[in-house]
Motif scaffolding. Structure first.
Motif, mmCIF file in Angstrom:
data_model
loop_
_atom_site.group_PDB
_atom_site.id
_atom_site.type_symbol
_atom_site.label_atom_id
_atom_site.label_comp_id
_atom_site.label_asym_id
_atom_site.label_seq_id
_atom_site.Cartn_x
_atom_site.Cartn_y
_atom_site.Cartn_z
ATOM 1 N N GLU A 1 -1.489 9.528 -5.714
ATOM 2 C CA GLU A 1 -2.230 8.588 -6.564
ATOM 3 C C GLU A 1 -1.638 7.183 -6.524
ATOM 4 O O GLU A 1 -2.337 6.203 -6.780
ATOM 5 C CB GLU A 1 -2.280 9.079 -8.021
ATOM 6 N N SER A 2 -0.346 7.063 -6.201
ATOM 7 C CA SER A 2 0.294 5.742 -6.171
ATOM 8 C C SER A 2 0.671 5.288 -4.768
ATOM 9 O O SER A 2 1.372 4.286 -4.606
ATOM 10 C CB SER A 2 1.527 5.746 -7.080
ATOM 11 N N VAL A 3 0.197 5.989 -3.727
ATOM 12 C CA VAL A 3 0.549 5.625 -2.355
ATOM 13 C C VAL A 3 0.007 4.240 -1.983
ATOM 14 O O VAL A 3 0.566 3.555 -1.133
ATOM 15 C CB VAL A 3 0.067 6.707 -1.353
ATOM 16 N N ASP A 4 -1.044 3.790 -2.664
ATOM 17 C CA ASP A 4 -1.619 2.476 -2.354
ATOM 18 C C ASP A 4 -0.625 1.347 -2.602
ATOM 19 O O ASP A 4 -0.648 0.329 -1.903
ATOM 20 C CB ASP A 4 -2.909 2.247 -3.125
ATOM 21 N N ARG A 5 0.280 1.503 -3.532
ATOM 22 C CA ARG A 5 1.287 0.462 -3.807
ATOM 23 C C ARG A 5 2.266 0.328 -2.644
ATOM 24 O O ARG A 5 2.628 -0.770 -2.228
ATOM 25 C CB ARG A 5 2.040 0.773 -5.091
ATOM 26 N N THR A 6 2.701 1.460 -2.111
ATOM 27 C CA THR A 6 3.611 1.447 -0.972
ATOM 28 C C THR A 6 2.903 0.901 0.259
ATOM 29 O O THR A 6 3.467 0.116 1.017
ATOM 30 C CB THR A 6 4.154 2.860 -0.706
ATOM 31 N N ASP A 7 1.651 1.321 0.455
ATOM 32 C CA ASP A 7 0.843 0.836 1.572
ATOM 33 C C ASP A 7 0.681 -0.684 1.504
ATOM 34 O O ASP A 7 0.841 -1.381 2.508
ATOM 35 C CB ASP A 7 -0.525 1.524 1.540
ATOM 36 N N ALA A 8 0.407 -1.208 0.324
ATOM 37 C CA ALA A 8 0.240 -2.654 0.151
ATOM 38 C C ALA A 8 1.549 -3.401 0.420
ATOM 39 O O ALA A 8 1.543 -4.478 1.033
ATOM 40 C CB ALA A 8 -0.262 -2.964 -1.259
ATOM 41 N N ALA A 9 2.668 -2.841 -0.014
ATOM 42 C CA ALA A 9 3.969 -3.485 0.228
ATOM 43 C C ALA A 9 4.261 -3.571 1.721
ATOM 44 O O ALA A 9 4.709 -4.608 2.220
ATOM 45 C CB ALA A 9 5.077 -2.728 -0.498
ATOM 46 N N LEU A 10 3.986 -2.496 2.457
ATOM 47 C CA LEU A 10 4.194 -2.514 3.899
ATOM 48 C C LEU A 10 3.231 -3.502 4.557
ATOM 49 O O LEU A 10 3.623 -4.254 5.451
ATOM 50 C CB LEU A 10 4.018 -1.119 4.493
ATOM 51 N N GLY A 11 2.002 -3.539 4.088
ATOM 52 C CA GLY A 11 1.028 -4.489 4.620
ATOM 53 C C GLY A 11 1.470 -5.930 4.440
ATOM 54 O O GLY A 11 1.276 -6.770 5.322
#
Length: 65
Positions: free
Chosen positions: A9-19
């Motif tokens: 549910e919170s993987v989008d935050r990590t994905d955005a940081a890497l982006g």
């Protein structure tokens, strides 16, 4: 590549940081973003122990060796 620790549910935050890192360094190339589920619900029911690798395509910054 980075590793997200915790529930999907919170993987989008990590994905955005890497982006952001990829964009700031202007190293992105066309290609699919991949998620590898290293530790998930099959391995443990405890979501805090789940691990997901997030892999963005980037160009090589040093010669292959």
């Amino acid at each position: 590549m980075t590793v997200h620790a915790g529930p999907l549910e919170s993987v989008d935050r990590t994905d955005a940081a890497l982006g952001r890192v990829v964009a700031e360094r202007a190293i992105g190339v066309p290609g699919p973003i991949r998620e590898n589920y290293v530790v998930g619900a099959y391995e443990t029911p405890h979501e805090e122990h789940h691990r997901t690798e997030i892999c963005w395509p980037v160009f090589h910054t040093s010669p292959a060796g």
